[in-house]
Structures are given as structure tokens and as C-alpha cells.
Design an enzyme around this catalytic site. Structure first.
Site, PDB file in Angstrom:
ATOM      1  N   ARG A   1      19.109  64.234 -45.780  1.00 47.94           N
ATOM      2  CA  ARG A   1      18.735  62.820 -45.938  1.00 47.94           C
ATOM      3  C   ARG A   1      17.586  62.448 -45.001  1.00 47.94           C
ATOM      4  O   ARG A   1      16.832  61.512 -45.264  1.00 47.94           O
ATOM      5  CB  ARG A   1      19.960  61.909 -45.710  1.00 47.94           C
ATOM      6  CG  ARG A   1      19.700  60.439 -46.048  1.00 47.94           C
ATOM      7  CD  ARG A   1      20.972  59.598 -46.177  1.00 47.94           C
ATOM      8  NE  ARG A   1      20.621  58.193 -46.424  1.00 47.94           N
ATOM      9  CZ  ARG A   1      21.479  57.242 -46.757  1.00 47.94           C
ATOM     10  NH1 ARG A   1      22.762  57.525 -46.895  1.00 47.94           N
ATOM     11  NH2 ARG A   1      21.076  56.001 -46.959  1.00 47.94           N
TER      12      ARG A   1
ATOM     13  N   GLU B   1       7.110  53.479 -50.305  1.00 53.31           N
ATOM     14  CA  GLU B   1       8.365  54.247 -50.392  1.00 53.31           C
ATOM     15  C   GLU B   1       8.467  54.961 -51.748  1.00 53.31           C
ATOM     16  O   GLU B   1       9.052  56.038 -51.855  1.00 53.31           O
ATOM     17  CB  GLU B   1       9.581  53.338 -50.186  1.00 53.31           C
ATOM     18  CG  GLU B   1       9.541  52.464 -48.928  1.00 53.31           C
ATOM     19  CD  GLU B   1       9.914  53.180 -47.633  1.00 53.31           C
ATOM     20  OE1 GLU B   1      10.202  54.390 -47.669  1.00 53.31           O
ATOM     21  OE2 GLU B   1       9.910  52.497 -46.579  1.00 53.31           O
TER      22      GLU B   1
ATOM     23  N   GLU C   1      23.703  61.315 -43.537  1.00 54.57           N
ATOM     24  CA  GLU C   1      22.497  61.800 -42.856  1.00 54.57           C
ATOM     25  C   GLU C   1      22.798  62.764 -41.711  1.00 54.57           C
ATOM     26  O   GLU C   1      22.467  62.527 -40.551  1.00 54.57           O
ATOM     27  CB  GLU C   1      21.613  60.644 -42.359  1.00 54.57           C
ATOM     28  CG  GLU C   1      20.228  61.153 -41.968  1.00 54.57           C
ATOM     29  CD  GLU C   1      19.195  60.055 -41.683  1.00 54.57           C
ATOM     30  OE1 GLU C   1      19.278  58.991 -42.316  1.00 54.57           O
ATOM     31  OE2 GLU C   1      18.323  60.305 -40.861  1.00 54.57           O
TER      32      GLU C   1
ATOM     33  N   LYS D   1      23.541  52.250 -46.367  1.00 50.48           N
ATOM     34  CA  LYS D   1      23.299  51.934 -44.957  1.00 50.48           C
ATOM     35  C   LYS D   1      23.195  50.422 -44.834  1.00 50.48           C
ATOM     36  O   LYS D   1      22.421  49.793 -45.556  1.00 50.48           O
ATOM     37  CB  LYS D   1      21.994  52.557 -44.473  1.00 50.48           C
ATOM     38  CG  LYS D   1      22.089  54.023 -44.111  1.00 50.48           C
ATOM     39  CD  LYS D   1      20.823  54.423 -43.357  1.00 50.48           C
ATOM     40  CE  LYS D   1      20.773  55.917 -43.134  1.00 50.48           C
ATOM     41  NZ  LYS D   1      19.497  56.315 -42.502  1.00 50.48           N
TER      42      LYS D   1
ATOM     43  N   HIS E   1       7.961  58.111 -41.292  1.00 47.41           N
ATOM     44  CA  HIS E   1       8.649  57.040 -40.583  1.00 47.41           C
ATOM     45  C   HIS E   1       8.619  57.176 -39.065  1.00 47.41           C
ATOM     46  O   HIS E   1       8.772  56.174 -38.364  1.00 47.41           O
ATOM     47  CB  HIS E   1      10.091  56.908 -41.072  1.00 47.41           C
ATOM     48  CG  HIS E   1      10.203  56.171 -42.375  1.00 47.41           C
ATOM     49  ND1 HIS E   1       9.630  56.636 -43.546  1.00 47.41           N
ATOM     50  CD2 HIS E   1      10.790  54.996 -42.709  1.00 47.41           C
ATOM     51  CE1 HIS E   1       9.888  55.786 -44.516  1.00 47.41           C
ATOM     52  NE2 HIS E   1      10.583  54.782 -44.051  1.00 47.41           N
TER      53      HIS E   1
ATOM     54  N   LYS F   1      16.551  59.017 -54.542  1.00 43.34           N
ATOM     55  CA  LYS F   1      17.354  58.625 -53.376  1.00 43.34           C
ATOM     56  C   LYS F   1      18.826  58.925 -53.633  1.00 43.34           C
ATOM     57  O   LYS F   1      19.529  59.411 -52.738  1.00 43.34           O
ATOM     58  CB  LYS F   1      17.147  57.150 -53.028  1.00 43.34           C
ATOM     59  CG  LYS F   1      17.982  56.760 -51.816  1.00 43.34           C
ATOM     60  CD  LYS F   1      17.355  55.782 -50.878  1.00 43.34           C
ATOM     61  CE  LYS F   1      18.255  55.584 -49.657  1.00 43.34           C
ATOM     62  NZ  LYS F   1      17.918  54.426 -48.855  1.00 43.34           N
TER      63      LYS F   1
ATOM     64  N   ASN G   1      12.776  60.188 -44.173  1.00 43.74           N
ATOM     65  CA  ASN G   1      12.015  59.624 -43.057  1.00 43.74           C
ATOM     66  C   ASN G   1      10.574  60.111 -43.000  1.00 43.74           C
ATOM     67  O   ASN G   1       9.883  59.888 -42.009  1.00 43.74           O
ATOM     68  CB  ASN G   1      12.707  59.938 -41.729  1.00 43.74           C
ATOM     69  CG  ASN G   1      14.023  59.204 -41.610  1.00 43.74           C
ATOM     70  OD1 ASN G   1      14.164  58.092 -42.119  1.00 43.74           O
ATOM     71  ND2 ASN G   1      14.993  59.829 -40.968  1.00 43.74           N
TER      72      ASN G   1
ATOM     73  N   ARG H   1      38.333  44.007 -43.359  1.00 47.24           N
ATOM     74  CA  ARG H   1      38.250  45.483 -43.283  1.00 47.24           C
ATOM     75  C   ARG H   1      37.590  46.103 -44.510  1.00 47.24           C
ATOM     76  O   ARG H   1      37.850  47.254 -44.870  1.00 47.24           O
ATOM     77  CB  ARG H   1      39.627  46.102 -43.075  1.00 47.24           C
ATOM     78  CG  ARG H   1      40.247  45.655 -41.771  1.00 47.24           C
ATOM     79  CD  ARG H   1      41.278  46.614 -41.262  1.00 47.24           C
ATOM     80  NE  ARG H   1      41.747  46.131 -39.973  1.00 47.24           N
ATOM     81  CZ  ARG H   1      42.652  45.165 -39.827  1.00 47.24           C
ATOM     82  NH1 ARG H   1      43.196  44.623 -40.883  1.00 47.24           N
ATOM     83  NH2 ARG H   1      42.999  44.782 -38.628  1.00 47.24           N
TER      84      ARG H   1
ATOM     85  N   HIS I   1       6.609  47.098 -42.612  1.00 48.97           N
ATOM     86  CA  HIS I   1       7.209  48.432 -42.595  1.00 48.97           C
ATOM     87  C   HIS I   1       6.498  49.428 -43.519  1.00 48.97           C
ATOM     88  O   HIS I   1       6.099  50.511 -43.098  1.00 48.97           O
ATOM     89  CB  HIS I   1       8.690  48.327 -42.949  1.00 48.97           C
ATOM     90  CG  HIS I   1       9.376  49.645 -43.085  1.00 48.97           C
ATOM     91  ND1 HIS I   1       9.702  50.418 -41.994  1.00 48.97           N
ATOM     92  CD2 HIS I   1       9.758  50.340 -44.181  1.00 48.97           C
ATOM     93  CE1 HIS I   1      10.280  51.536 -42.411  1.00 48.97           C
ATOM     94  NE2 HIS I   1      10.327  51.519 -43.740  1.00 48.97           N
TER      95      HIS I   1
ATOM     96  N   HIS J   1       7.441  53.924 -37.590  1.00 47.19           N
ATOM     97  CA  HIS J   1       8.276  53.113 -36.694  1.00 47.19           C
ATOM     98  C   HIS J   1       7.577  52.874 -35.363  1.00 47.19           C
ATOM     99  O   HIS J   1       7.675  51.786 -34.789  1.00 47.19           O
ATOM    100  CB  HIS J   1       9.624  53.807 -36.443  1.00 47.19           C
ATOM    101  CG  HIS J   1      10.570  53.715 -37.595  1.00 47.19           C
ATOM    102  ND1 HIS J   1      11.573  54.644 -37.821  1.00 47.19           N
ATOM    103  CD2 HIS J   1      10.675  52.816 -38.599  1.00 47.19           C
ATOM    104  CE1 HIS J   1      12.253  54.307 -38.911  1.00 47.19           C
ATOM    105  NE2 HIS J   1      11.723  53.202 -39.406  1.00 47.19           N
TER     106      HIS J   1
END
Ligand code: NAD
Ligand code: ZN
Length: 372
Positions: A244, A189, A240, A147, A251, A230, A248, A125, A270, A255
Site C-alpha cells: 500500500r 492522484e 499498509e 483510512k 508524497h 486503489k 505514496n 464503538r 496537496h 508532504h
């Protein structure tokens, strides 16, 4: 102990942590961990490629500090963000009899960080974990913000948790073994943080990027500035629900390009998708009379100068039709009341969240771009 490093604080109340950035930090990691987490044991999770270059020095550092640890090595590459590899890492952690107070160490790029963070988030946990990112992308992006997750056959990053690391140690010297193409991809980035809301940083990068690439003092500065940017966004919007999303920038297009090239890294990685995506976002913003053509040119010129692709026709192979790209965009995005949310810009450092972009306008724009 690590005392000569640049320190960036991520301020998240009881989940706050430090990012330590500097060259040669791996060698001092054992002593630093012994000081911060007395009595703990460790499992190092890494991939085969990173293990070859950097595992020995980390293992030596832990051994020298009398720390107990085991090592779990997975195959390099995105395919390791899978249920089966996740299961094998969980099994490795439990077999090593790590307990709740012990820590996992993610030594590697974003794949290792996302996978290990997810394991740490759910085993017993929730266990603590240390990020030791070894790609530029991981040092400026994926290791910060909590994330974590793996991919499923329905898409990328669809299973995971928010789980903040307890410490991030970024040894910038590890980037010397990173192929230039991967370094440049991570740099997209870095440039992104300037384009989002820091025109001064973007201008600084235009002057100092060569030193960043060659490993001069600007490299640490660029990574620290990126982490600060960041960390700030994560502090104000950890999960987010709002700002946040600015991270992107580039992106949505990026993507979609990754998706229609089937995540084939020989064609596109990427950061390259993000570079092309950021240029498209600026072009689209020029088209909407939001951004000046000069700022578009500066963006494109800089990304081009560092060796990143800036146009879709630089991607090898066919990209198909505008409808295919549009389908990929719609798959990545929720359409609210018939409109799309995009990160658009009023110029360098002036990005914003636009939630009223008509899909047919995007489609027309892509059609035009694809037919040149
Ligand atoms: N969690 C987040 O917030 C977040 C943000 C951005 C991206 N990501 C994820 O990050 C992943 C991409 O990360 P990445 O680009 O670091 O990929 P990666 O971890 O696959 O690393 C790229 C390649 O470089 C190799 N490598 C790593 N460090 C090296 C070194 N120092 N020297 C030589 N080779 C080295 C790896 O073995 C791999 O083959 C994606 O899965 C993406 O979804 C997560
Ligand atoms: Zn990205």
C-alpha cells in the site's frame, strides 16, 4: 435506485463494499439507501460550501424515499479535521439519537470523509457510514480504503482509525461545481495510479485527459480505473504493512513541500505537492540510473499539460534551504538504519519501494534543485 452506475467492488471479506460511480447519482441515493438498509436513519455530515451546492438535492432524495435524517454542517477546509469539530459532530450524531444500526453520510471532500469516517469508527464503538465524495481527490483516493482521522498540533492525520465505509456513492456531476484548481489537484492522484503500475492507463490519460476535465464519458472511466487500482492495493494490504506504501509515490517530497509552505492552500494544495513530488521522484530515479529521461519527460509534460505545477520554483514565496526541506522529509519518515524509504521508479508504471536511500544523496539532490 441506482442501476445505471459503474460499480467497483472493494473485496475485503466481511468488510467488502461497492463503489457506485456515475453522473446524477445523488438524486437516486434515497431509493438506493432504502433498498440496502431498510429501517435505518441517517445523519448527513457536510461542509458549508458543499451544502450550498449539493445538500438540497441529497435531502430531497432522502425525503422522497421517506428516510429520516438530520444534518450536521461544519466549516469548509482542513481546519475542520480537529478535536473540537470532531466533538461537535459526535455530539450532533448522539443528539439526533442515532443508534448502532443507523448510518452517517459523509457528503463532501476528503476532509468530510476523514472526519465523518472517524466519528463513525468510534461512536457507539463503530457505526456504518456511506461516503459520498464530491471532490476528485475524494472520489479517486480518500473515500476508498478506510483510512479516517483528524489532525493534531503534532501533525496531520495522527489520530484516527481504519474504518471501511459500507457504501461509496460517487456522483461525478458534483465535480462540475469544483474549482478547476481543486479538480487538477485531484487529477494528480489519478495520474499517480498510472505512474505506479499501469503504463497503459497513463497512456490513456495522455490521450483522454481533456475529456476527463470537461466531464465527458472518460471522467467516469478515469475515476473507476483509479478506484479499481486503489481497491486492489487495499485488498492486498489493507493496513499498509507493505505494497500500500506504493500509493505514496510523490508524497514524501509532496508532504515536505506542504509542510514548509505551512499547509497554506494559497501557495500549495496537496495534489500540487504530489505533482511536483512525482516529478522529483522520477528525476531522482533518473539520477540513480533507474529510470530513462524519456519517461521523466513524459511524466512532467503530462502533468504540465493539465495545468499542474511540476517544479518547486512554481510555488509562490521562498521555500528556504535544502536543510529545511530535508528536516521536513525526516519528520515525515522513519529513518531505518540510517536509510530512508522512498517510492522510486524504473519508468512509467514501474514504481517500487526502495528502503535503502541514503539521506545525504537526497539532500544533495534537493540542494541542486533548489538552486536551479
Ligand atoms: N483517507 C485517505 O485515505 C485520504 C487520502 C488522501 C487525502 N486524504 C485527506 O483528504 C483531505 C483533502 O481532501 P480534499 O482535497 O477533497 O479537501 P476538502 O474536503 O477540503 O475539499 C476541498 C474544498 O473543496 C470544497 N468542495 C468540496 N466539494 C465541492 C464541490 N463539489 N463543489 C465545490 N466545492 C467543493 C470544500 O468545501 C473545500 O473547500 C486532506 O485532509 C487529506 O488528509 C485522506
Ligand atoms: Zn495524496
Amino acid at each position: 435506485m441506482i442501476d445505471a452506475a459503474t460499480r467497483v467492488a472493494v473485496d475485503l471479506t466481511d468488510r467488502s463494499y461497492d463503489i457506485l460511480i456515475g453522473s446524477g447519482l445523488i438524486a437516486a441515493t434515497g431509493a438506493e439507501l432504502a433498498r440496502r438498509f431498510p429501517g435505518s436513519r441517517y445523519a448527513i455530515v457536510t461542509d458549508e460550501t458543499v451544502a450550498e451546492h449539493h445538500l438540497d438535492s441529497l435531502a430531497r432524495s432522502l425525503t422522497d424515499a421517506d428516510l429520516g435524517f438530520s444534518t450536521i454542517v461544519v466549516t469548509a477546509g482542513e481546519a475542520s479535521k480537529s478535536f473540537s469539530v470532531f466533538e461537535s459532530v459526535v455530539d450532533g450524531v448522539l443528539s439526533a439519537r442515532l443508534e448502532r444500526g443507523d448510518l452517517l453520510i459523509a457528503l463532501g471532500g476528503g476532509v468530510i470523509g476523514d472526519l465523518t469516517g472517524f466519528v463513525a469508527g468510534v461512536v457507539r464503538r463503530g457505526m456504518r457510514f456511506v461516503q459520498m465524495p464530491t471532490t476528485l481527490l475524494a472520489q479517486v483516493d480518500s473515500s476508498v480504503g478506510g483510512k479516517t482521522g483528524i489532525n493534531t498540533r503534532h501533525g496531520k492525520n495522527l489520530v484516527g482509525v481504519f474504518h471501511q465505509p459500507t457504501l461509496v456513492i460517487s456522483d461525478t456531476g458534483t465535480l462540475d461545481t469544483l474549482p478547476r484548481r481543486d479538480f487538477a489537484a485531484g487529477y494528480a492522484e489519478v495520474a499517480k495510479y498510472g505512474l505506479i503500475d499501469d503504463a497503459g492507463f497513463f497512456a490513456w490519460l495522455e490521450t483522454h485527459w481533456k475529456d476527463v476535465f470537461s466531464g465527458g464519458p472518460s471522467r467516469i472511466e478515469a475515476i473507476a480505473s483509479s478506484c479499481r487500482a486503489k481497491a486492489h492495493v487495499v485488498k492486498i494490504d489493507e493496513k499498509e504493512t507493505g505494497p500500500r506504501a506504493l500509493l505514496n509515490l510523490g508524497h514524501t517530497f509532496g508532504h515536505a513541500l506542504e509542510s514548509i509552505t505551512n499547509y497554506d492552500s494559497a501557495r500549495l494544495v496537496h495534489g500540487e505537492g504530489v505533482a511536483i513530488g512525482m516529478v522529483l521522484a522520477h528525476e531522482f530515479s533518473v539520477r540513480m540510473n533507474l529510470c530513462s529521461p524519456d519517461d521523466l519527460a513524459r511524466t512532467r509534460n503530462h502533468l504540465d499539460a493539465v495545468g499542474l505545477p511540476t517544479r518547486m520554483d512554481q510555488i509562490p514565496g521562498s521555500l528556504g534551504k535544502a536543510d529545511d526541506l530535508m528536516a521536513a522529509i525526516l519528520q515525515d519518515k522513519k529513518v531505518k538504519r540510517g536509510k530512508l524509504t522512498f517510492i522510486l521508479t524504473r519508468g512509467i508504471g514501474k514504481s517500487f519501494i526502495a528502503d535503502d536511500v541514503p539521506p545525504e544523496v537526497v539532500r544533495g539532490f534537493l540542494e541542486e534543485k533548489l538552486t536551479g
